[in-house]
Design a protein around this motif. Sequence first.
Motif, PDB file in Angstrom:
ATOM      1  N   ASP A 112      32.667  57.822  33.763  1.00 44.30           N
ATOM      2  CA  ASP A 112      32.407  58.852  34.764  1.00 44.30           C
ATOM      3  C   ASP A 112      33.462  59.945  34.733  1.00 44.30           C
ATOM      4  O   ASP A 112      33.174  61.114  34.966  1.00 44.30           O
ATOM      5  N   GLN A 113      34.698  59.566  34.423  1.00 44.90           N
ATOM      6  CA  GLN A 113      35.791  60.531  34.380  1.00 44.90           C
ATOM      7  C   GLN A 113      36.850  60.039  33.398  1.00 44.90           C
ATOM      8  O   GLN A 113      36.942  58.834  33.115  1.00 44.90           O
ATOM      9  N   PRO A 114      37.662  60.948  32.845  1.00 42.80           N
ATOM     10  CA  PRO A 114      38.625  60.535  31.823  1.00 42.80           C
ATOM     11  C   PRO A 114      39.651  59.525  32.316  1.00 42.80           C
ATOM     12  O   PRO A 114      40.119  58.694  31.531  1.00 42.80           O
ATOM     13  N   GLU A 115      39.984  59.570  33.587  1.00 45.30           N
ATOM     14  CA  GLU A 115      40.954  58.613  34.129  1.00 45.30           C
ATOM     15  C   GLU A 115      40.501  57.165  33.935  1.00 45.30           C
ATOM     16  O   GLU A 115      41.330  56.259  33.810  1.00 45.30           O
ATOM     17  N   ASP A 116      39.192  56.945  33.896  1.00 47.86           N
ATOM     18  CA  ASP A 116      38.658  55.583  33.780  1.00 47.86           C
ATOM     19  C   ASP A 116      38.948  54.947  32.420  1.00 47.86           C
ATOM     20  O   ASP A 116      38.940  53.711  32.307  1.00 47.86           O
ATOM     21  N   VAL A 117      39.179  55.755  31.411  1.00 46.76           N
ATOM     22  CA  VAL A 117      39.383  55.219  30.053  1.00 46.76           C
ATOM     23  C   VAL A 117      40.732  55.644  29.470  1.00 46.76           C
ATOM     24  O   VAL A 117      40.991  55.434  28.288  1.00 46.76           O
ATOM     25  N   LEU A 118      41.584  56.202  30.300  1.00 50.68           N
ATOM     26  CA  LEU A 118      42.854  56.746  29.820  1.00 50.68           C
ATOM     27  C   LEU A 118      43.732  55.682  29.171  1.00 50.68           C
ATOM     28  O   LEU A 118      44.262  55.882  28.070  1.00 50.68           O
ATOM     29  N   ASP A 119      43.893  54.551  29.818  1.00 55.38           N
ATOM     30  CA  ASP A 119      44.749  53.492  29.273  1.00 55.38           C
ATOM     31  C   ASP A 119      44.201  52.964  27.956  1.00 55.38           C
ATOM     32  O   ASP A 119      44.958  52.709  27.008  1.00 55.38           O
ATOM     33  N   GLN A 120      42.890  52.791  27.887  1.00 47.18           N
ATOM     34  CA  GLN A 120      42.247  52.289  26.676  1.00 47.18           C
ATOM     35  C   GLN A 120      42.470  53.232  25.498  1.00 47.18           C
ATOM     36  O   GLN A 120      42.860  52.809  24.403  1.00 47.18           O
ATOM     37  N   LEU A 121      42.239  54.510  25.716  1.00 45.77           N
ATOM     38  CA  LEU A 121      42.399  55.492  24.649  1.00 45.77           C
ATOM     39  C   LEU A 121      43.863  55.642  24.254  1.00 45.77           C
ATOM     40  O   LEU A 121      44.190  55.739  23.063  1.00 45.77           O
ATOM     41  N   SER A 122      44.740  55.644  25.239  1.00 42.68           N
ATOM     42  CA  SER A 122      46.172  55.799  24.963  1.00 42.68           C
ATOM     43  C   SER A 122      46.707  54.650  24.116  1.00 42.68           C
ATOM     44  O   SER A 122      47.522  54.852  23.206  1.00 42.68           O
ATOM     45  N   ALA A 123      46.251  53.437  24.399  1.00 45.01           N
ATOM     46  CA  ALA A 123      46.712  52.271  23.647  1.00 45.01           C
ATOM     47  C   ALA A 123      46.318  52.361  22.178  1.00 45.01           C
ATOM     48  O   ALA A 123      47.087  51.965  21.287  1.00 45.01           O
ATOM     49  N   THR A 124      45.148  52.894  21.920  1.00 41.32           N
ATOM     50  CA  THR A 124      44.700  53.059  20.532  1.00 41.32           C
ATOM     51  C   THR A 124      45.519  54.126  19.821  1.00 41.32           C
ATOM     52  O   THR A 124      45.939  53.949  18.673  1.00 41.32           O
ATOM     53  N   ILE A 125      45.758  55.247  20.496  1.00 42.33           N
ATOM     54  CA  ILE A 125      46.544  56.333  19.908  1.00 42.33           C
ATOM     55  C   ILE A 125      47.968  55.880  19.598  1.00 42.33           C
ATOM     56  O   ILE A 125      48.540  56.232  18.570  1.00 42.33           O
ATOM     57  N   ALA A 126      48.549  55.076  20.496  1.00 42.59           N
ATOM     58  CA  ALA A 126      49.942  54.641  20.352  1.00 42.59           C
ATOM     59  C   ALA A 126      50.204  53.970  19.019  1.00 42.59           C
ATOM     60  O   ALA A 126      51.310  54.057  18.471  1.00 42.59           O
ATOM     61  N   LYS A 127      49.202  53.311  18.452  1.00 40.19           N
ATOM     62  CA  LYS A 127      49.364  52.594  17.190  1.00 40.19           C
ATOM     63  C   LYS A 127      49.616  53.540  16.014  1.00 40.19           C
ATOM     64  O   LYS A 127      50.086  53.108  14.955  1.00 40.19           O
ATOM     65  N   SER A 128      49.310  54.818  16.192  1.00 42.26           N
ATOM     66  CA  SER A 128      49.458  55.798  15.106  1.00 42.26           C
ATOM     67  C   SER A 128      50.587  56.786  15.354  1.00 42.26           C
ATOM     68  O   SER A 128      50.675  57.819  14.687  1.00 42.26           O
ATOM     69  N   LEU A 129      51.453  56.473  16.315  1.00 43.23           N
ATOM     70  CA  LEU A 129      52.572  57.359  16.651  1.00 43.23           C
ATOM     71  C   LEU A 129      53.875  56.802  16.085  1.00 43.23           C
ATOM     72  O   LEU A 129      54.009  55.596  15.915  1.00 43.23           O
ATOM     73  N   PRO A 130      54.845  57.682  15.789  1.00 45.60           N
ATOM     74  CA  PRO A 130      54.780  59.135  15.905  1.00 45.60           C
ATOM     75  C   PRO A 130      53.866  59.735  14.837  1.00 45.60           C
ATOM     76  O   PRO A 130      53.679  59.146  13.771  1.00 45.60           O
ATOM     77  N   LEU A 131      53.336  60.873  15.137  1.00 42.27           N
ATOM     78  CA  LEU A 131      52.456  61.561  14.203  1.00 42.27           C
ATOM     79  C   LEU A 131      53.229  61.983  12.952  1.00 42.27           C
ATOM     80  O   LEU A 131      54.355  62.480  13.041  1.00 42.27           O
ATOM     81  N   ASP A 132      52.604  61.814  11.809  1.00 45.28           N
ATOM     82  CA  ASP A 132      53.205  62.345  10.592  1.00 45.28           C
ATOM     83  C   ASP A 132      52.999  63.853  10.513  1.00 45.28           C
ATOM     84  O   ASP A 132      53.925  64.589  10.145  1.00 45.28           O
ATOM     85  N   VAL A 133      51.798  64.296  10.859  1.00 45.79           N
ATOM     86  CA  VAL A 133      51.473  65.728  10.794  1.00 45.79           C
ATOM     87  C   VAL A 133      50.662  66.109  12.024  1.00 45.79           C
ATOM     88  O   VAL A 133      49.713  65.402  12.384  1.00 45.79           O
ATOM     89  N   ALA A 134      51.027  67.210  12.647  1.00 41.26           N
ATOM     90  CA  ALA A 134      50.247  67.760  13.760  1.00 41.26           C
ATOM     91  C   ALA A 134      49.998  69.236  13.495  1.00 41.26           C
ATOM     92  O   ALA A 134      50.945  69.990  13.225  1.00 41.26           O
ATOM     93  N   VAL A 135      48.746  69.628  13.570  1.00 42.74           N
ATOM     94  CA  VAL A 135      48.353  71.027  13.443  1.00 42.74           C
ATOM     95  C   VAL A 135      47.749  71.445  14.773  1.00 42.74           C
ATOM     96  O   VAL A 135      46.833  70.781  15.272  1.00 42.74           O
ATOM     97  N   LEU A 136      48.253  72.523  15.341  1.00 42.08           N
ATOM     98  CA  LEU A 136      47.776  72.975  16.641  1.00 42.08           C
ATOM     99  C   LEU A 136      47.287  74.405  16.573  1.00 42.08           C
ATOM    100  O   LEU A 136      47.629  75.170  15.670  1.00 42.08           O
ATOM    101  N   GLY A 137      46.476  74.755  17.562  1.00 47.50           N
ATOM    102  CA  GLY A 137      46.074  76.125  17.751  1.00 47.50           C
ATOM    103  C   GLY A 137      46.712  76.666  19.023  1.00 47.50           C
ATOM    104  O   GLY A 137      47.468  75.971  19.706  1.00 47.50           O
ATOM    105  N   MET A 138      46.371  77.901  19.358  1.00 51.86           N
ATOM    106  CA  MET A 138      46.889  78.529  20.564  1.00 51.86           C
ATOM    107  C   MET A 138      45.838  79.479  21.117  1.00 51.86           C
ATOM    108  O   MET A 138      45.188  80.209  20.362  1.00 51.86           O
ATOM    109  N   GLY A 139      45.680  79.489  22.439  1.00 48.90           N
ATOM    110  CA  GLY A 139      44.745  80.404  23.078  1.00 48.90           C
ATOM    111  C   GLY A 139      45.396  81.724  23.434  1.00 48.90           C
ATOM    112  O   GLY A 139      46.625  81.857  23.428  1.00 48.90           O
ATOM    113  N   ASP A 140      44.577  82.709  23.757  1.00 42.86           N
ATOM    114  CA  ASP A 140      45.107  84.002  24.175  1.00 42.86           C
ATOM    115  C   ASP A 140      45.973  83.887  25.427  1.00 42.86           C
ATOM    116  O   ASP A 140      46.824  84.740  25.680  1.00 42.86           O
TER     117      ASP A 140
END
Length: 229
Positions: free
Chosen positions: A106-134
Amino acid sequence: MTVTVHYPDRHALMTGLAGLIADQLREALNAKGKASLAVPGGTTPALFLSALSIADLDWSKVAVMLTDERFVPETSDRSNTRLLRETLLKNNAAKANLIPFYTSADQPEDVLDQLSATIAKSLPLDVAVLGMGDDMHTASIFPGADRLTEALDPASTAILLPMRAPSAPEPRLTLTAPVLRAANHLHLLITGTAKKAALEKAMSTPDTKDAPVRILFDAIHPLHIHYAD
């Protein structure tokens, strides 16, 4: 520290950056047998992502994630994950491991811990490419966003945060400043005179709350800015 690389045109930028990122991923794979990559959404990096998809490396050992995502399913034309599948996750890169930024709730808060735990396994990032808005936002760290202070906090242990902002039609999930700043290789991709003007403004704006892209300027490793008109 920032290093700016100017390219003669956008095609040269996108293909040149793809070659550089492939080399950096290959370096990580050779050093530790795995690699992690975070990339931006939106239409601007599409050519870069498509060029990267044909890179000759062991993609089966590369974890790929977005820097941020709109909290919408992949069936939505607003989904950055959908765009990622159409550009990067094909050809050789079809074997890459996609780290999700969305799961049905229903909302991102409901799955935040689940998603964060998966991401944590790949940190620190080797490469990060970002964009920027106006408006000088990067990832989904927007000026005026509801959790901007938390996302910018250098002492925060949060990996992923929900973000709502007046300029964002739907809730988003974004990697936080500490996660982005810790990347071993950090890149900012910008094109066009409007973005160039926004970047120059950010460089002279003292408060990161007004110009969130400033979080990248003094990251652990040098920020490489890739620009073409």
